[in-house]
Scaffold this active site. Sequence first.
Site, PDB file in Angstrom:
ATOM      1  N   SER A  23      29.762  21.799  29.295  1.00  9.35           N
ATOM      2  CA  SER A  23      30.901  22.388  29.220  1.00  9.35           C
ATOM      3  C   SER A  23      31.645  23.111  28.207  1.00  9.35           C
ATOM      4  CB  SER A  23      32.046  21.925  31.021  1.00  9.35           C
ATOM      5  OG  SER A  23      32.379  20.750  29.646  1.00  9.35           O
ATOM      6  N   HIS A 156      62.194  51.375  51.724  1.00  7.08           N
ATOM      7  CA  HIS A 156      61.064  51.624  52.814  1.00  7.08           C
ATOM      8  C   HIS A 156      59.929  52.893  52.485  1.00  7.08           C
ATOM      9  CE1 HIS A 156      62.661  49.555  56.356  1.00  7.08           C
ATOM     10  NE2 HIS A 156      63.343  49.949  55.904  1.00  7.08           N
ATOM     11  N   SER A 277      41.154  62.636  32.102  1.00 10.70           N
ATOM     12  CA  SER A 277      40.470  62.605  33.174  1.00 10.70           C
ATOM     13  C   SER A 277      39.409  63.514  32.511  1.00 10.70           C
ATOM     14  CB  SER A 277      40.531  63.450  34.475  1.00 10.70           C
ATOM     15  OG  SER A 277      39.505  64.347  34.891  1.00 10.70           O
ATOM     16  N   LYS A 283      44.995  66.313  33.525  1.00  8.25           N
ATOM     17  CA  LYS A 283      45.363  64.636  34.310  1.00  8.25           C
ATOM     18  C   LYS A 283      46.274  63.588  32.548  1.00  8.25           C
ATOM     19  CE  LYS A 283      45.456  63.401  37.462  1.00  8.25           C
ATOM     20  NZ  LYS A 283      44.666  62.627  38.190  1.00  8.25           N
ATOM     21  N   GLU A 290      47.815  50.471  35.919  1.00 11.63           N
ATOM     22  CA  GLU A 290      47.118  50.271  37.271  1.00 11.63           C
ATOM     23  C   GLU A 290      46.789  49.260  36.046  1.00 11.63           C
ATOM     24  OE1 GLU A 290      45.450  55.041  38.730  1.00 11.63           O
ATOM     25  OE2 GLU A 290      45.052  54.430  37.114  1.00 11.63           O
ATOM     26  N   TYR A 317      38.183  11.345  40.402  1.00 11.07           N
ATOM     27  CA  TYR A 317      37.147  11.710  39.048  1.00 11.07           C
ATOM     28  C   TYR A 317      35.985  12.138  40.036  1.00 11.07           C
ATOM     29  CZ  TYR A 317      35.243  14.460  35.856  1.00 11.07           C
ATOM     30  OH  TYR A 317      34.791  15.322  35.047  1.00 11.07           O
TER      31      TYR A 317
END
Length: 458
Positions: A23, A156, A277, A283, A290, A317
């Site tokens: 690890s 809505h 774009s 654009k 996003e 464990y």
Amino acid sequence: MSKLWGARFNKKSDPLADRFTFSIGYDHRLAKYDCLGSMAHAQMLAKQGIIPQADGVKIVAGLKKILKQIEAGRFNFDTKAEDIHTDIQNRLKDLVGKPADKLHTARSRNDQVVLDMKLYCRHELVQLMASVGILQNSILGFARKNKDVIIPAYTHLQAAQVVLLAHHMLAYIEMLERDKARLLDCAKRSDSLPLGACALSGTSLKTDRAYVAKLLGFGRVAANSMDVVSDRDFIVETISACAMIATHLSRIAEDLILWATREFNLVDIDAGFCTGSSIMPHKKNPDVLELIRGSSAKVVGHLTEIHVLLKGLPYTYNRDLQLDKPPLFDSVDTTKFMLLVLSRIFETLKVRKEAAVRQTADESFFTVDVMDYLVKKGVSYRQAHDILGCMVRDCLDRSKAISSLTIDELRKYSPVFGGDVKNLFNPGMSVKIKSSFGSTNPKLVEQQLKTWSKKLHA
Ligand code: ARG
């Protein structure tokens, strides 16, 4: 480097097994906490006479050196060590020689790793709270800059009523305040020292766990050794708090993405936080927002991951528990990053004020205000709803504005209408006449802005 458990075996572990089980590639991030925990542990062992004072002093001095390297960014973890505990143990041996062999007395990696993780979480929970505070501040700044702007609000995703933009921003601030409370709550619940549980049953050596707790700043000592080495609730809770924040940030991002469209046309996202774009030259895409929305999927996924990791584990464990680290680290890193980026976006966000004025002129926003008007004149709520329903339908059928109806026409719907009803058909009036606590009334919103200013700067 040798493993901490090599002597029992007459054969070296398979390199493939090593690669699969090590690890160190991710738990090296616990290095600092491992040193701090070991320093407190060594001090306790020496105080209790479990190891000689002189050895305790040497161990602590060696660990201090390692800690300095870590803090200066000069600590390169050893990929041949199984985990960070082994790595630091080996380095200490190199530095101080034989006394290092006494450090692991009266502990196990099972309680050691929980201690490291708790110290990590404690640090990061505070960082997360601060990052949420920074976002709240930048949203508050945006709200104050645009105090007079009125916008459409939706249910809505259909235009519903008008509100002050600042009122909407204060809703975000409230939501984020709950996130801070959750982080704090999680920190409080995790405030118990795990170290001293050893493998799972405690120890026959005369340790002083309360002393270690004091040195490390824990409020309590965990009361059950088996619970200590099994418990990962504090990790689930930290990831859960992150997932909640991430979900919130995703919703805010979604609002801004919609508002930045030509169709909503309410805000202008700074070009520094947009992309273009490769084919459509016109654009300006809200990719950064996003990806805030998208990143929330990762964090929510980690919450599922940690639950599934734990659900079938027998006490106490199990090595599966090692895999609690990647989802925790990524949840914390991703959430902090999202908070930082969104804070910057709000700092540079512009409102399209004229567009907001145009969009809030639509009279259908004010039907509830006209209903309240009727109710104040003794009409029942049900009746008022029917009256407004008929008016809206007739006006739509005849392509007429409600405000253009003459007083005689209005009285056909209800005899209580007076000329003063016409005052209601504007967004400024619509927000002003709201008076209930928590509403979008400008005076109340101003008060809230002031309250939050004080609270966030305190
Ligand atoms: N790397 C391990 C983990 O993160 C440390 C504890 C190992 N304990 C053991 N009994 N193998 O869980």
